[in-house]
Write a protein that holds these residues in place. Structure first.
Motif: not given
Length: 144
Positions: A38-41, A65-69, A75-79, A94-97
């Motif tokens: 799971i790639d959060m970049l 699952l991009p998380i810019l900041g 809540r949507d991204n946590a779900e 593996l979950v990474h940023c």
């Protein structure tokens, strides 16, 4: 297990959290028996590396699952994270940023908003998953 991933943490059975994954590290991930990434970049942080493409070539399940900041700590991204982890079941994930900080932040929010843990316990979960600089924002979001 030796993987060349910055800030790599083995958090729970079958859960790994960490920072930037290079092409070489992704091959190591596969060799280590990790089957889900799971790639959060956000796209602009991959440095030209097509992580999704290489993951597909290696036969890994890949989710972006991009998380810019801080504005993406929702809540949507946590779900969404919770659904991806549920889909993985007992598989190694593996979950990474870039550093692991955003991973820890989203795991803290998932623990509180989705799993119903008290705020103090949720914050501890986030720290175990790599929460650092985003901690003040997470504290605000979970109401501590």
């Amino acid at each position: 297990m030796s993987l060349s991933i910055p800030n790599l943490l083995f958090v729970e059975p079958n859960h790994y959290a960490g920072g930037y994954v290079s092409p070489e590290a992704l091959e190591q991930v596969k060799a280590a028996g990790i089957t889900h990434v799971i790639d959060m970049l956000p796209d602009n942080e991959h440095g030209g590396f097509d992580e999704a493409g290489l993951a597909g070539e290696l036969g890994l399940f890949y989710a972006h699952l991009p998380i810019l900041g801080g504005h993406d700590l929702s809540r949507d991204n946590a779900e969404a994270l919770d659904r991806l982890l549920a889909e993985a079941g007992d598989s190694k994930v593996l979950v990474h940023c870039m550093s692991g900080n955003r991973v820890g932040a989203l795991f803290a929010l998932r623990a509180h908003w989705v799993q119903g843990l008290p705020a103090v316990e949720a914050l501890q979960v986030g720290r175990r998953y790599g929460l650092t600089k985003l901690e003040p924002l997470v504290i605000q979001l979970i109401g501590l």
